[in-house]
Design an enzyme around this catalytic site. Structure first.
Site, PDB file in Angstrom:
ATOM      1  N   GLY A 110      -4.738   3.503   6.040  1.00  0.00           N
ATOM      2  CA  GLY A 110      -4.408   4.534   5.059  1.00  0.00           C
ATOM      3  C   GLY A 110      -4.886   4.142   3.665  1.00  0.00           C
TER       4      GLY A 110
ATOM      5  CG  ASN B 205       6.013   5.163   0.695  1.00  0.00           C
ATOM      6  OD1 ASN B 205       5.561   5.982  -0.115  1.00  0.00           O
ATOM      7  ND2 ASN B 205       6.186   3.893   0.387  1.00  0.00           N
TER       8      ASN B 205
ATOM      9  CB  SER C 219      -2.248   5.029   8.231  1.00  0.00           C
ATOM     10  OG  SER C 219      -2.242   3.697   8.691  1.00  0.00           O
ATOM     11  N   GLY C 220      -2.921   5.166  11.592  1.00  0.00           N
ATOM     12  CA  GLY C 220      -2.431   5.102  12.969  1.00  0.00           C
ATOM     13  C   GLY C 220      -1.129   4.357  13.173  1.00  0.00           C
TER      14      GLY C 220
ATOM     15  CB  THR D   4     -20.090  -1.892  14.553  1.00  0.00           C
ATOM     16  OG1 THR D   4     -21.454  -2.129  14.219  1.00  0.00           O
ATOM     17  CG2 THR D   4     -19.983  -1.597  16.046  1.00  0.00           C
TER      18      THR D   4
ATOM     19  CB  CYS E  92       3.125  -2.834   0.451  1.00  0.00           C
ATOM     20  SG  CYS E  92       2.938  -1.507   1.610  1.00  0.00           S
TER      21      CYS E  92
HETATM   22  N1  PLP Z   1       0.328   5.776   1.884  1.00  0.00           N
HETATM   23  C1  PLP Z   1       1.622   5.813   2.262  1.00  0.00           C
HETATM   24  C2  PLP Z   1       2.467   6.966   1.850  1.00  0.00           C
HETATM   25  C3  PLP Z   1       2.159   4.775   3.025  1.00  0.00           C
HETATM   26  O1  PLP Z   1       3.443   4.813   3.384  1.00  0.00           O
HETATM   27  C4  PLP Z   1       1.313   3.692   3.383  1.00  0.00           C
HETATM   28  C5  PLP Z   1       1.859   2.533   4.137  1.00  0.00           C
HETATM   29  O2  PLP Z   1       3.016   2.201   4.018  1.00  0.00           O
HETATM   30  C6  PLP Z   1      -0.032   3.721   2.982  1.00  0.00           C
HETATM   31  C7  PLP Z   1      -0.486   4.778   2.235  1.00  0.00           C
HETATM   32  C8  PLP Z   1      -0.974   2.631   3.348  1.00  0.00           C
HETATM   33  O3  PLP Z   1      -1.340   2.732   4.696  1.00  0.00           O
HETATM   34  P1  PLP Z   1      -1.937   1.451   5.477  1.00  0.00           P
HETATM   35  O4  PLP Z   1      -0.785   0.533   5.712  1.00  0.00           O
HETATM   36  O5  PLP Z   1      -2.489   2.014   6.741  1.00  0.00           O
HETATM   37  O6  PLP Z   1      -2.975   0.876   4.597  1.00  0.00           O
END
Ligand code: PLP
Length: 393
Positions: A70, A151, A199-200, A237, A325
């Protein structure tokens, strides 16, 4: 009992998804850019995954570009659009003050590079309005980037209305839908966005694979230079195992979405209700409407979120006190500050996030454990002592 209640941080990989990705770790090892049968086989699997993602968000397969996460999708959308169109349109960007760090930090870095960013303030429930966006638009606005769902607290923004404003003023509109895809209906046609990140690992695929939807005719510059993969826009790739996984995962996550949303929301509602009844002096930070089905964010006043997390962990419960994070960082969450919480209350917040794998028994277990933890921590808190003394006066 073990309870994984941190699905907004990441999710358990679904065994069906593991099954779907296994061929790429075995016989399907061809490079999809090669023309012999081993390569064509991989190409077919890649195309199928692209179709699965496109179908889930209602776009053409050619509008899906696979990325590594993401964060990459957000960076690419924001940097790619501004780089391509700034000379023609200008260097002003509109966003909000509750975006994920993947967007916020990108924008902050770009401010140092000469871009100007308006960070719209959210209200006490975590919402902005389309009117705020319209009022912020200037002749030099090149991009609006507003997340679909937050989030930390789960607020869902009025994306369709913002898209209308963006269109009227001829400004590109990107949305970070990382927390939305697989959890609420996401239809890029209905939403009217130009670019959308997903994001998967947020919907039961493994970490390390994401996608960016780019509406046909929109031309973000590349982030990287290299080969001709992803129609020469995202070289490198392909991560075939991750891509097969994200295709299978998005198909499964969206197959019975209404049913799943109702189920997950019943877990959320029971938890909120139980916490409010069992623990005095707490504040629910998740909004009362337009919210994700699985997110519960609550501040338990007069205690520290970090201590609460440790004790929850000792009881087998995984939750978080901010975004994953950001943990390890002692500053209170920028989202909780943005909805107006004072530092000390923001510090005492905890987020539980559910998915279809959670059960009501798990919620009842959290409700058995959490009030005891709150009580125990409050007994050690001088602030709580003052509150109790005032209440008995
Ligand atoms: N955006 C939001 C709202 C998210 O909650 C997150 C991950 O917590 C991200 C972006 C980042 O995604 P990724 O962990 O796949 O880099």
């Amino acid at each position: 009992m073990f309870v994984y209640a941190d699905n907004a941080a990441t999710t358990h990989i679904d065994p069906d998804v593991v099954k779907a990705m296994m061929p790429a770790l075995g016989e399907l090892y061809g490079n999809p850019s090669t023309i012999y049968s081993k390569g064509r086989e991989a190409r077919e699997a890649l195309d199928k995954a692209r179709e699965q993602v496109a179908k889930a968000i209602n776009c053409r397969p050619q509008e899906i570009y696979f990325t590594s996460c993401g964060t990459e999708s957000d960076n690419w959308a924001i940097r790619g659009i501004t780089k391509h169109y700034a000379a023609k349109k200008g260097k002003h960007i509109i966003s909000t003050n509750i975006e994920h760090h993947a967007v916020l930090e990108t924008l902050k870095a770009m401010e140092k590079e000469g871009y100007e960013v308006t960070f719209l303030p959210v209200n006490e429930e975590g919402f902005i309005t389309a009117q705020q966006v319209e009022d912020a638009i200037r002749p030099d606005t090149v991009l609006i980037t507003v997340m679909t769902a937050n989030n930390e607290i789960g607020s869902i923004q009025p994306i369709e209305e913002i898209a209308k404003v963006a269109k009227e003023h001829n400004v590109f509109f990107h949305t970070d839908a990382v927390q939305a895809v697989g959890h609420i209906p996401v239809d890029v046609q209905k939403m009217g966005v130009d670019l959308l990140s997903l994001s998967g690992h947020k919907f039961h695929a493994p970490k390390g694979v994401g996608a960016l939807y780019v509406r046909r005719g929109v031309l973000p510059d590349n982030l990287m230079n290299g080969g001709g993969q992803e129609r020469s826009r995202r070289p490198g790739t392909e991560n075939m195992a991750g891509i097969l996984a994200i295709g299978a995962a998005i198909e499964k996550a969206t197959a019975n979405l209404e049913r799943d949303m109702a189920y997950v929301a019943s877990l959320r509602d029971r938890l909120i209700d139980g916490i409010v009844k069992a623990i005095p002096h707490c504040k629910v930070n998740t909004p009362s409407h337009d919210r994700l089905p699985g997110t519960v964010n609550v501040s338990i006043k007069y205690i520290e979120g970090e201590s609460m997390l440790l004790l929850l962990d000792m009881n087998g419960i995984c939750a978080t006190s901010g975004s994953a994070c950001a943990s390890g960082d002692l500053d209170p969450s920028h989202v909780l500050l943005a909805i107006g919480l004072p530092h000390e209350i923001a510090h005492g917040s905890v987020r539980f996030s559910f998915c279809t794998e959670n059960t009501m028994e798990e919620v009842e277990y959290i409700l058995e454990v959490l009030p005891k933890i709150a009580q125990r921590l409050r007994e050690m808190s001088p602030l709580w002592e003052n509150v109790k003394n005032q209440e008995t006066l």
